[in-house]
Design a protein around this motif. Sequence first.
Motif, short mmCIF file in Angstrom:
data_model
loop_
_atom_site.label_atom_id
_atom_site.label_comp_id
_atom_site.label_asym_id
_atom_site.label_seq_id
_atom_site.Cartn_x
_atom_site.Cartn_y
_atom_site.Cartn_z
N PHE A 75 0.82 -1.21 0.00
CA PHE A 75 0.00 0.00 0.00
C PHE A 75 0.86 1.26 0.00
CE2 PHE A 75 -3.47 -2.75 1.82
CZ PHE A 75 -4.27 -2.67 0.71
N GLN A 107 1.97 6.82 -6.85
CA GLN A 107 0.95 7.73 -7.35
C GLN A 107 1.38 9.17 -7.13
OE1 GLN A 107 -2.95 6.64 -6.25
NE2 GLN A 107 -3.87 7.85 -7.84
N THR A 138 2.30 1.86 -3.42
CA THR A 138 1.28 2.36 -4.35
C THR A 138 1.05 3.85 -4.14
OG1 THR A 138 0.22 0.21 -4.38
CG2 THR A 138 -1.09 2.07 -5.13
N ALA A 145 -4.63 -4.54 -4.32
CA ALA A 145 -5.41 -4.60 -3.08
C ALA A 145 -6.50 -5.66 -3.18
CB ALA A 145 -6.01 -3.24 -2.77
N GLY A 167 -2.91 -0.26 -8.14
CA GLY A 167 -3.12 -0.36 -6.70
C GLY A 167 -4.42 -1.06 -6.36
N VAL A 193 -1.46 4.04 -12.09
CA VAL A 193 -0.98 3.62 -10.77
C VAL A 193 -2.16 3.27 -9.87
CG1 VAL A 193 0.24 4.37 -8.70
CG2 VAL A 193 1.19 4.88 -10.93
N GLY A 194 -3.23 4.08 -9.96
CA GLY A 194 -4.43 3.79 -9.17
C GLY A 194 -5.06 2.47 -9.55
#
Length: 76
Positions: free
Chosen positions: A10, A17, A13, A37, A33, A29-30
């Motif tokens: 996390f 970002q 990530t 997750a 992530g 990147v989001g």
Amino acid sequence: MTKSAIAAVFAATVLLQGCATTPQQQRQVGCAGASIAGALGGAAIGNQLGGGSGKDILTAGGAVAGGLVANDAAGC
């Protein structure tokens, strides 16, 4: 997977970002992530089910399903 490894994923990530300079890079990147997750969550749930080699199959299946669902939910 240990709690420290999950926290490291996390954190990486979030840091990535922050380094992204364009909206497209931030979205990529989001999306990554969200997929990571979701895969971690799915693997954790799958790992709670079954036994023996079935547990391994459910963990892997949970990781794949969680990654796909999270990717779709994030609109990627």
